[in-house]
Design a protein around this motif. Structure first.
Motif, PDB file in Angstrom:
ATOM      1  N   TYR A  18       0.813  -1.221   0.000  1.00  0.00           N
ATOM      2  CA  TYR A  18       0.000   0.000   0.000  1.00  0.00           C
ATOM      3  C   TYR A  18       0.845   1.269   0.000  1.00  0.00           C
ATOM      4  CZ  TYR A  18       1.247  -0.261   4.932  1.00  0.00           C
ATOM      5  OH  TYR A  18       1.956  -0.349   6.112  1.00  0.00           O
ATOM      6  N   CYS A  19       2.159   1.138   0.145  1.00  0.00           N
ATOM      7  CA  CYS A  19       3.012   2.304   0.363  1.00  0.00           C
ATOM      8  C   CYS A  19       3.322   3.032  -0.945  1.00  0.00           C
ATOM      9  CB  CYS A  19       4.316   1.880   1.027  1.00  0.00           C
ATOM     10  SG  CYS A  19       5.442   3.270   1.345  1.00  0.00           S
ATOM     11  N   GLU A 189      -3.059   3.989  -4.047  1.00  0.00           N
ATOM     12  CA  GLU A 189      -2.401   5.010  -4.864  1.00  0.00           C
ATOM     13  C   GLU A 189      -1.819   4.386  -6.134  1.00  0.00           C
ATOM     14  OE1 GLU A 189      -2.446   8.155  -4.157  1.00  0.00           O
ATOM     15  OE2 GLU A 189      -3.403   7.938  -2.193  1.00  0.00           O
ATOM     16  N   PRO A 190      -1.903   5.093  -7.262  1.00  0.00           N
ATOM     17  CA  PRO A 190      -1.301   4.589  -8.501  1.00  0.00           C
ATOM     18  C   PRO A 190       0.181   4.278  -8.302  1.00  0.00           C
ATOM     19  CG  PRO A 190      -2.648   6.537  -8.941  1.00  0.00           C
ATOM     20  CD  PRO A 190      -2.562   6.410  -7.447  1.00  0.00           C
ATOM     21  N   GLY A 191       0.605   3.154  -8.847  1.00  0.00           N
ATOM     22  CA  GLY A 191       2.006   2.765  -8.731  1.00  0.00           C
ATOM     23  C   GLY A 191       2.294   1.823  -7.581  1.00  0.00           C
ATOM     24  N   MET A 194      -0.751  -2.809  -4.490  1.00  0.00           N
ATOM     25  CA  MET A 194      -2.158  -3.097  -4.231  1.00  0.00           C
ATOM     26  C   MET A 194      -3.087  -2.473  -5.271  1.00  0.00           C
ATOM     27  SD  MET A 194      -2.834  -3.054  -0.133  1.00  0.00           S
ATOM     28  CE  MET A 194      -2.086  -4.303   0.935  1.00  0.00           C
ATOM     29  N   ALA A 195      -2.631  -1.412  -5.913  1.00  0.00           N
ATOM     30  CA  ALA A 195      -3.473  -0.737  -6.903  1.00  0.00           C
ATOM     31  C   ALA A 195      -3.787  -1.663  -8.074  1.00  0.00           C
ATOM     32  CB  ALA A 195      -2.797   0.529  -7.397  1.00  0.00           C
ATOM     33  N   ASN A 198      -7.082  -5.116  -7.965  1.00  0.00           N
ATOM     34  CA  ASN A 198      -8.533  -5.057  -8.186  1.00  0.00           C
ATOM     35  C   ASN A 198      -9.302  -5.358  -6.899  1.00  0.00           C
ATOM     36  OD1 ASN A 198     -10.764  -4.554  -9.830  1.00  0.00           O
ATOM     37  ND2 ASN A 198     -11.014  -6.725 -10.339  1.00  0.00           N
ATOM     38  N   LEU A 199      -8.874  -4.722  -5.811  1.00  0.00           N
ATOM     39  CA  LEU A 199      -9.496  -4.964  -4.504  1.00  0.00           C
ATOM     40  C   LEU A 199     -10.816  -4.217  -4.388  1.00  0.00           C
ATOM     41  CD1 LEU A 199      -6.298  -4.503  -2.316  1.00  0.00           C
ATOM     42  CD2 LEU A 199      -7.437  -6.662  -2.828  1.00  0.00           C
ATOM     43  N   GLN A 200     -11.729  -4.792  -3.628  1.00  0.00           N
ATOM     44  CA  GLN A 200     -13.012  -4.154  -3.360  1.00  0.00           C
ATOM     45  C   GLN A 200     -12.956  -3.512  -1.980  1.00  0.00           C
ATOM     46  OE1 GLN A 200     -15.607  -4.028  -5.651  1.00  0.00           O
ATOM     47  NE2 GLN A 200     -16.462  -2.513  -4.236  1.00  0.00           N
ATOM     48  N   LEU A 201     -12.789  -2.196  -1.949  1.00  0.00           N
ATOM     49  CA  LEU A 201     -12.723  -1.484  -0.673  1.00  0.00           C
ATOM     50  C   LEU A 201     -14.127  -1.208  -0.151  1.00  0.00           C
ATOM     51  CD1 LEU A 201      -9.873   1.100  -1.429  1.00  0.00           C
ATOM     52  CD2 LEU A 201      -9.694  -1.111  -0.273  1.00  0.00           C
TER      53      LEU A 201
END
Length: 366
Positions: A18-19, A189-191, A194-195, A198-201
């Motif tokens: 996620y960073c 965040e792009p890049g 995790m981006a 295709n996660l469902q937040l």
């Protein structure tokens, strides 16, 4: 005189999915070389500006990968006030007796520990190396070593998370009795790795409920929310971050770091090679952006509104010679925004209901 110094240490043992911050793989030889670049950058700044640091913040990356000697060498290269707050971000997986014994040789007096969660499933999802059973021991070791100003991070809004599971996380963190807590909403965040998953937040309604649950539970536990995402025991607010939010000058040192001096903003390159070339060439404040038009005024407003105390109208008059209410009367009079502000003769603040949607409110001032 510059009161705040941020030092970016980009090295990590592994990068969390996620960073979005700039980081590279940890290599001891590269760290040693990088520290020499930091010292040269500081030399360049001290030739032009007087530094008397009220706060120093080692961020990253994983700045706790620095040795005690490296931390002391960096801190010894510029002036600090006697009560300087010196924060080090730490990966919980690194904390043990040996690490803390070495750290005590340095002037570091505030720890920011990236706990993120006390739940095993969340830690695995986030790619954190520490486990649930480590968290309490880590806090105990820090306290036994004499650290009494400790901040922890909490992440919320993960896939599948709801208020019930989050409440359990909050309660476990509160049992650790940190002096400060920062709550961060997971954003893809792009890049970042995790981006691409295709996660469902959770929905906006769900994450808003989680945010207000955090506020409620921490308030009940005696914490003061002094900024949109930050909570503290009385007297333990992050002095360093307050310098940002109160529009003070600050140095940003290292690759990808940003700074602001007398309204001039700059960002160092997010690349070790480019950063080294810059410093060896004697260049500081690359891509300097000089304040034009209302830029400085807008920056001040956006930063001040992050604080729960909001905009000090007298301070605004001192800086800009006008009253903020008069300058932005067209915003404050909008029917759809009237419930988003609390206005009196001394200050203007975001209301409670505006906090979670602050970005959509603040864009009105841009």
């Amino acid at each position: 005189m510059i009161p705040a110094v941020y030092i970016h240490i980009p090295f990590c043992l592994n990068k969390c999915g996620y960073c979005a911050f700039y980081s590279v793989v940890y290599r001891p030889r590269e760290v040693k070389r990088y520290c020499q670049m930091l010292l040269q950058e500081l030399d360049l700044f001290t030739m032009l500006h007087e530094i008397k640091a009220d706060t120093v913040y080692f961020g990253g990356g994983t700045p706790s990968l620095l040795s005690a000697d490296q931390i002391m060498e960096i801190l010894g290269s510029f002036a600090r006030c006697g009560t300087c707050e010196i924060t080090l971000e730490i990966n919980p997986a690194q904390i043990n007796h040996k690490f803390l014994s070495e750290l005590k040789r340095t002037p570091v007096n505030r720890l920011s520990i990236g706990i993120q969660s006390t739940q095993e499933a969340k830690l695995r999802f986030l790619g954190r190396k520490h486990r649930t059973v480590d968290v309490k021991q880590v806090m105990c070791l820090c306290r036994e070593s004499g650290y009494d100003n400790i901040s922890v991070d909490l992440m919320y809004g993960l896939p599948g998370e709801n208020c019930l599971s989050l409440e359990s996380d909050i309660e476990r963190l509160l049992e650790l009795e940190p002096q400060h807590l920062s709550a961060y909403l997971l954003s893809l965040e792009p890049g970042t790795a995790m981006a691409s998953f295709n996660l469902q937040l959770p929905s906006d309604e769900e994450t808003a409920a989680q945010y207000h649950l955090i506020r409620s539970k921490l308030r009940e536990a005696g914490y003061v929310q002094y900024e949109i995402s930050n909570f503290a025991r009385e007297g333990h607010e992050s002095r360093h971050n307050l310098h940002y939010w109160e529009s003070d000058d600050y140095l940003g040192m290292g690759a990808s770091a940003s700074g602001c001096i007398q309204g001039i903003r700059y960002v160092n390159p997010s690349d070790l090679g480019q950063y080294e070339t810059q410093i060896k060439g004697g260049v500081i404040m690359p891509t300097a952006e000089y304040p034009e038009g209302n830029r400085e005024r807008i920056d001040h407003i956006i930063m001040a509104f992050r604080l729960r105390k909001g905009i000090d109208r007298q301070e605004y008059r001192r800086r800009f010679g006008t009253d903020v209410h008069d300058d932005y009367l067209h915003v404050f009079r909008k029917d759809e925004l009237k419930e988003m502000f609390e206005i009196d003769d001394l200050s203007i603040r975001l209301s409670d209901q505006a906090l979670f949607v602050s970005n959509s409110v603040l864009v009105e001032f841009v």
